[in-house]
Each structure stands twice: as structure tokens, then as C-alpha cells.
Scaffold this active site. Structure first.
Site, PDB file in Angstrom:
ATOM      1  N   LYS A 266       1.147  -1.100   0.040  1.00 30.85           N
ATOM      2  CA  LYS A 266      -0.004   0.060  -0.023  1.00 30.85           C
ATOM      3  C   LYS A 266       0.932   1.135   0.180  1.00 30.85           C
ATOM      4  O   LYS A 266       1.801   1.367   1.014  1.00 30.85           O
ATOM      5  CB  LYS A 266      -0.999  -0.034   1.371  1.00 30.85           C
ATOM      6  CG  LYS A 266      -1.742   1.315   1.488  1.00 30.85           C
ATOM      7  CD  LYS A 266      -2.591   1.151   2.871  1.00 30.85           C
ATOM      8  CE  LYS A 266      -3.138   2.592   3.122  1.00 30.85           C
ATOM      9  NZ  LYS A 266      -4.105   2.423   4.442  1.00 30.85           N
ATOM     10  N   ASP A 271      -2.912  10.008   3.998  1.00 30.47           N
ATOM     11  CA  ASP A 271      -4.256   9.467   4.314  1.00 30.47           C
ATOM     12  C   ASP A 271      -4.889  10.337   5.116  1.00 30.47           C
ATOM     13  O   ASP A 271      -4.727  10.404   6.074  1.00 30.47           O
ATOM     14  CB  ASP A 271      -4.292   8.205   4.801  1.00 30.47           C
ATOM     15  CG  ASP A 271      -5.655   7.501   4.865  1.00 30.47           C
ATOM     16  OD1 ASP A 271      -6.678   8.098   4.408  1.00 30.47           O
ATOM     17  OD2 ASP A 271      -5.727   6.478   5.457  1.00 30.47           O
ATOM     18  N   LYS A 278     -10.491  12.209   8.740  1.00 27.91           N
ATOM     19  CA  LYS A 278     -10.045  11.782   9.935  1.00 27.91           C
ATOM     20  C   LYS A 278      -9.869  13.121  10.778  1.00 27.91           C
ATOM     21  O   LYS A 278     -10.016  14.096  10.401  1.00 27.91           O
ATOM     22  CB  LYS A 278      -8.370  11.430   9.788  1.00 27.91           C
ATOM     23  CG  LYS A 278      -8.203   9.949   9.112  1.00 27.91           C
ATOM     24  CD  LYS A 278      -6.853   9.638   9.032  1.00 27.91           C
ATOM     25  CE  LYS A 278      -6.850   8.329   8.201  1.00 27.91           C
ATOM     26  NZ  LYS A 278      -7.256   7.058   9.270  1.00 27.91           N
ATOM     27  N   ASP A 289       1.477   6.355   5.520  1.00 23.65           N
ATOM     28  CA  ASP A 289       0.709   5.233   5.102  1.00 23.65           C
ATOM     29  C   ASP A 289       1.036   4.639   3.762  1.00 23.65           C
ATOM     30  O   ASP A 289       0.369   3.866   3.299  1.00 23.65           O
ATOM     31  CB  ASP A 289      -0.881   6.064   4.966  1.00 23.65           C
ATOM     32  CG  ASP A 289      -1.972   5.122   5.187  1.00 23.65           C
ATOM     33  OD1 ASP A 289      -1.558   4.160   5.929  1.00 23.65           O
ATOM     34  OD2 ASP A 289      -2.914   5.339   4.628  1.00 23.65           O
ATOM     35  N   ASP A 348     -12.422   6.308   4.143  1.00 21.76           N
ATOM     36  CA  ASP A 348     -10.904   6.274   4.873  1.00 21.76           C
ATOM     37  C   ASP A 348     -10.617   4.769   4.819  1.00 21.76           C
ATOM     38  O   ASP A 348      -9.467   4.366   5.182  1.00 21.76           O
ATOM     39  CB  ASP A 348     -11.335   6.747   6.362  1.00 21.76           C
ATOM     40  CG  ASP A 348      -9.826   6.823   6.782  1.00 21.76           C
ATOM     41  OD1 ASP A 348      -8.844   6.733   6.454  1.00 21.76           O
ATOM     42  OD2 ASP A 348     -10.056   7.168   8.353  1.00 21.76           O
ATOM     43  N   GLU A 350      -9.254   3.026   2.125  1.00 21.55           N
ATOM     44  CA  GLU A 350      -8.653   3.304   0.911  1.00 21.55           C
ATOM     45  C   GLU A 350      -7.962   2.070   0.756  1.00 21.55           C
ATOM     46  O   GLU A 350      -7.494   2.061  -0.514  1.00 21.55           O
ATOM     47  CB  GLU A 350      -8.272   4.834   0.699  1.00 21.55           C
ATOM     48  CG  GLU A 350      -6.791   5.077   1.099  1.00 21.55           C
ATOM     49  CD  GLU A 350      -6.662   4.688   2.790  1.00 21.55           C
ATOM     50  OE1 GLU A 350      -7.549   4.871   3.527  1.00 21.55           O
ATOM     51  OE2 GLU A 350      -5.582   4.781   3.118  1.00 21.55           O
ATOM     52  N   ARG A 352      -7.342  -0.779   1.026  1.00 15.12           N
ATOM     53  CA  ARG A 352      -7.855  -1.926   0.450  1.00 15.12           C
ATOM     54  C   ARG A 352      -8.260  -1.933  -0.931  1.00 15.12           C
ATOM     55  O   ARG A 352      -8.331  -2.664  -1.690  1.00 15.12           O
ATOM     56  CB  ARG A 352      -8.950  -2.567   1.573  1.00 15.12           C
ATOM     57  CG  ARG A 352     -10.328  -1.915   1.499  1.00 15.12           C
ATOM     58  CD  ARG A 352     -11.057  -2.421   2.852  1.00 15.12           C
ATOM     59  NE  ARG A 352     -10.390  -1.690   3.956  1.00 15.12           N
ATOM     60  CZ  ARG A 352     -11.085  -1.928   5.097  1.00 15.12           C
ATOM     61  NH1 ARG A 352     -12.167  -2.897   5.427  1.00 15.12           N
ATOM     62  NH2 ARG A 352     -10.777  -1.396   6.314  1.00 15.12           N
TER      63      ARG A 352
END
Ligand code: BES
Ligand code: MN
Ligand code: ZN
Length: 500
Positions: A266, A271, A278, A289, A348, A350, A352
Site C-alpha cells: 500500500k 491519508d 480523519k 501510510d 477512509d 482506501e 484495501r
């Protein structure tokens, strides 16, 4: 850094600092340091006898040798209770000691491994732990400071005393240097702020790093993604002004019929959560991230040097996750490159989404084994804290290899379940699957989502949301900041899979 096993006695070795690990409760001077202590007029013995040094884990006491020895300092380092001493803890104690000594300006180190410690593991494992512990201490978080007191020169050399230099142990030292340096390089990337580490910069950095390694690099741009119908990755990228990239590194070390291992990481360079934004507390951490993607690159760079007889593809879908008038919204349905429709409940979740297109790419490339790695869920961070990787899979024998790789790497990996009873968690009313659900079993939900894309092939998912970043001073593990979690596990896995 250079490192080697030496037969020189502790009282003869030349070094700026000589590290002597001591077990908790140990009251005698290790035999390997007896002659040295004589020159110090029994200073070590006195410290131990009078319990002024107790060997508590990560306790550190430097003794100046006052020109009585070819080394300048003797540094006692506590390694805790004997029954708790494993190679993870030995690495961590040495990394912490190494960092302190580097910051004091020491560049040539020696480590004496006494019998009390060497009894805990095989020679090669001890050699690896010592080399990586000190090698990893060369990473520093302050590379953007203009007056950087801690940026004193890196540790240049390490002499390891107390191990019989058999072939396996010397090979382990060589590999460990490569692995520590690859880990440190990507720790620096993970530490870099998101304004200086966009998806385009990420791709450029990989290009620079891969030059002259023999790795083949391909970078897909957004037009390529549209052509390949990567609707999940493109959906996440919609909210950002920075173009998304898919970085693909190939290592061809296997003969015909050899396995092809795909490592999918990833690469969210920031993020924000997107429209499901968030809270601001700790949001700055979300520059990290892309830790999974960076770990894949680190592993590929190491693999290119270690040269296992196997084929490996590293795949890093990278984008920012931002809110904007163009961003995806909760309730939207998108179609990934594998053809599955996905209902987006939470923007959020994201990671996956981008991984699903990365995994589909791996399947289409003929991967026989798939490992994905991601800072995926707050859930795993709450469960395991910053000291272990959470693992999920569909194939016990691949999971076993991952566990063995983790032992070699000196990283903690803990498996969590994917029982069929959880299957309902990703069922959507209107699409094939949804990306988020109830507020519990969050790490498992994410794993089940990813499993939808692996086409039944042997697969392990590594959730490093906790382990990628150390920020808990109450845990005496590795220094604060990015840890490089997963780099060494994946590199060792490639070797184990090749040798199987
Ligand atoms: N990048 C985060 C996960 C994360 C959290 C990493 C804390 C490091 C530290 C991920 O994209 C995320 O936001 N996950 C959500 C998913 C949820 C909305 C289903 C989470 O775990 O809360
Ligand atoms: Mn997120
Ligand atoms: Zn994320």
C-alpha cells in the site's frame, strides 16, 4: 557499514566503543571480558557485584577505558532476563545502544557476545542479530534539520567477538548488512513528509534506487490505469491533485517453473481519510501510510543483492487520499480491475481499494504466491500495538514460511483468524462487496476484503499499521519513528521460497 566476525580478544580489539551485553541478575564478569576487566582494575566486576549495573533490558553504562586498552570505552548493555532473551530483543537492545553511541560520535564499534548470550541461539542467528542491531542504529529521523546535532557520522565498522566464524555465520553477516541498509533507506522514505513524497516522487526515488541493481522497473500512469480499468485505485486518486502511479519492480532469479512471488504494498503517501475525513489529532502520522509500499521496494532492493533463485514482482499502487469536489463519496459504487463491484461505505478504508487493483495485477502477471503488506487498520494497531505485524492468510504452508522468515528477520508476526463465520462482514446490499462495516473486527474485515482478489492462490496479508511506526516510549523496542517493518520478513521469505 562494514561488519565482520573476528577472533581478536576483547582486550585486544581496536574500537571507539566495545559493547558488552549483560543478563539481568548476572553478578560475574563474562569469561570473554575477564582479561579486559583486569586492565580496568575490576571495574565491571565491582559494578555487577554491588548491583550498580543490573543488566535490566536496555540499561546502559559506559566505562572509560582511560587508555588501558586499545578501545576507548567499554559499554555495558543490559539484555534482560535470560529466559526472555530472543533475537528480537538482542537486536533491539543493540539498536538502542548503537544509536546512543553513534550520537556520542563513536564510529567503530565492537560487540563481545559472551557464552551467557550465545547459548540462546544458533551462531548465524546471533551474527545476524548483532549486525542488524548495530546496522539499524545508523538510521536517524532528523535528516531535515538544518542544525543537526545528531547527524554525527554514521557507524562505519563493527567487529563481532565471541562467535565461531563458520561459513553460515559469515554469510549471515553479509546478508544482514544488505538488509539493514535496505531497511534504513525505506525508513527515511517513510519519515519524509507528504509534501516532499508524492506518488511521483515515490516513483522517481524507486527509479534512482533501482538503477544498477538489475531490477526491471515499470511505472504505470493514470492513462495506463484507465486502460487496465483499475477503478478502485482510480477512485481513491480522484480527490487528489497529485497523479497516482503504480510502481512495478521485477526480479528474475528463477529458472523455468520456479515460483513467482508477488509482493504488493500500500502506497498512500498521505491519508486524510477523504470525505470520511480523519480527526486532526495525529493526522500528521498519515504521511507514513505508504510504509507497506516502501517496504516492498526495500525488500526488492535487498532481494536484488541477495539473489535468491526465484522470480519476484514488487507492486506498489500509490496515491494520496484527499477530500475534494471530485473525491469519491460514501455510498458510491466502483468497479475494480478484477471486475468486482465495490460499495464504498467509508472513504477512509482506501488502502484495501488500492491494494485490490495491485493484487489483481499480480494475479494477471501469473503470481504463484501473493504477499500484501499495508498500514491498513487502526484495529491491528490497537490489538498488537507497535511491536508486531498482524498476519492473515489462506494457506497454512505459506503462513509457516512467513513465520520462519519473521524469525530470521527478528520481527514479530502474529497470525489472526479468517474463519468463514466472518464472511458476512463484507457483503453489500447493492454491490458484490463493501469496503467497510461494523466497528469491530476491523483488521479481519480488511483481510477478508483483500482475499476476494487473490483468485484462491496462496496468500498472506501483513497489516503493519501498528508496527510501521514506533511512538510508544513505554515499550522498550526500537527507537521512535519509522521501523521499516516487513522489509526483512519479505526478503527472507523470497529466500525461503526459493530454497524450498
Ligand atoms: N491508514 C489507515 C490505518 C492506520 C491507522 C494506519 C492508524 C496507521 C495508524 C487506514 O487507511 C484507515 O483509515 N483505516 C480505517 C478503516 C475504517 C474506516 C474501516 C481504520 O482502521 O480505522
Ligand atoms: Mn484510511
Ligand atoms: Zn490508509
Amino acid at each position: 557499514m562494514q561488519a565482520r566476525l573476528v577472533e581478536t580478544a576483547a582486550e585486544k580489539v581496536e574500537a571507539d566503543a566495545l559493547i558488552l551485553p549483560i543478563l539481568e541478575g548476572q553478578t560475574h564478569v563474562p569469561k570473554e571480558a575477564a582479561a579486559l576487566d583486569k586492565r580496568l582494575k575490576g571495574a565491571i566486576e565491582q559494578l555487577l557485584k554491588e548491583r550498580e549495573f543490573r543488566g535490566k533490558f536496555m540499561e546502559l553504562v559506559p566505562i572509560h577505558n582511560l587508555n588501558t586498552l586499545p578501545s576507548r570505552w567499554t559499554v555495558l548493555v543490559g539484555v534482560g532476563r535470560v529466559e526472555q532473551l530472543d533475537m528480537v530483543r538482542l537486536r533491539n537492545a543493540l539498536q538502542a545502544a548503537g544509536q546512543t553511541l553513534r550520537r556520542r560520535g563513536h564510529r567503530r564499534l565492537a560487540v563481545v557476545l559472551p557464552k551467557e548470550v550465545t547459548g540462546r541461539a544458533e551462531t548465524a542467528d546471533l551474527a545476524r542479530a548483532a549486525t542488524e542491531g548495530i546496522g539499524l542504529s545508523n538510521f536517524d529521523t532528523g535528516s531535515l534539520k538544518t542544525r543537526h546535532e545528531n547527524a554525527v557520522a554514521p557507524i562505519e565498522s563493527l567487529s563481532i567477538i565471541g562467535l565461531d566464524g563458520d561459513k553460515a555465520a559469515s554469510a549471515a553477516v553479509k546478508d544482514a548488512i544488505v538488509l539493514a541498509e535496505a531497511t534504513n533507506r525505506i525508513r527515511d522514505w517513510v519519515n519524509t513528509p507528504a509534501n516532499a513524497f508524492t506518488p511521483s516522487v515515490f516513483a522517481e526515488k524507486v527509479k534512482e534506487a533501482a538503477r544498477a541493481t538489475g531490477l526491471d522497473l515499470k511505472v504505470l500512469d493514470m492513462d495506463d490505469m484507465r486502460r487496465l480499468k483499475m477503478g478502485a485505485l482510480l477512485a481513491v486518486a480522484r480527490g487528489s491533485d497529485e497523479p497516482a502511479k503504480m510502481i512495478i519492480l521485477r526480479y528474475a532469479g528463477g529458472r523455468k517453473g520456479a515460483p513467482t512471488l508477488a509482493l504488493v504494498g500500500k502506497g498512500i503517501t498521505f491519508d486524510s481519510g477523504g470525505i470520511s475525513i480523519k480527526p486532526s489529532l495525529n493526522m500528521e502520522k498519515m504521511k507514513s501510510d505508504m510504509g507497506g509500499g516502501a517496504a516492498v521496494v526495500g525488500a526488492m532492493l535487498a532481494i536484488a543483492e541477495l539473489k535468491p533463485k526465484i522470480n519476484v514482482i514488487g507492486i506498489v499502487p500509490t496515491t494520496e487520499n484527499m477530500p475534494s469536489g471530485k473525491a469519491i463519496k460514501p455510498g458510491d459504487v466502483v468497479t475494480g480491475s478484477g471486475g468486482k463491484t465495490i460499495e464504498i461505505i467509508n472513504t477512509d478504508a482506501e488502502g484495501r481499494l488500492v491494494l485490490s487493483d495491485g493484487i489483481t495485477y499480480a494475479v494477471n502477471e501469473g503470481a504463484t504466491h501473493i504477499v500484501d503488506i499495508a498500514t491498513l487498520t487502526g484495529s491491528i494497531a490497537r490489538t498488537l500495538g507497535p511491536l508486531a505485524i498482524g498476519a492473515f492468510g489462506n494457506d497454512p504452508s505459506l503462513m509457516d514460511l512467513v513465520r520462519r522468515a519473521a524469525d530470521l528477520a527478528g520481527e514479530r508476526v502474529w497470525e489472526l483468524p479468517t474463519w468463514a463465520d466472518y464472511d458476512g462482514l463484507i457483503e453489500s446490499e447493492i454491490a458484490d462487496i463493501k469496503n467497510s462495516t461494523v466497528p469491530w473486527a476491523g483488521a479481519t474485515t480488511a483481510a477478508l476484503f483483500l482475499r476476494e482478489f487473490v483468485d484462491g492462490r496462496p496468500w498472506v496479508h501483513l497489516d503493519i499499521a501498528g508496527s510501521a511506526w514506533q511512538d510508544a516510549p513505554e515499550l522498550r523496542t526500537v527507537p521512535k519513528g519509522p521501523t521499516g517493518s516487513g522489509v526483512r520478513v519479505m526478503a527472507h521469505l523470497a529466500q525461503l521460497l526459493a530454497d524450498r
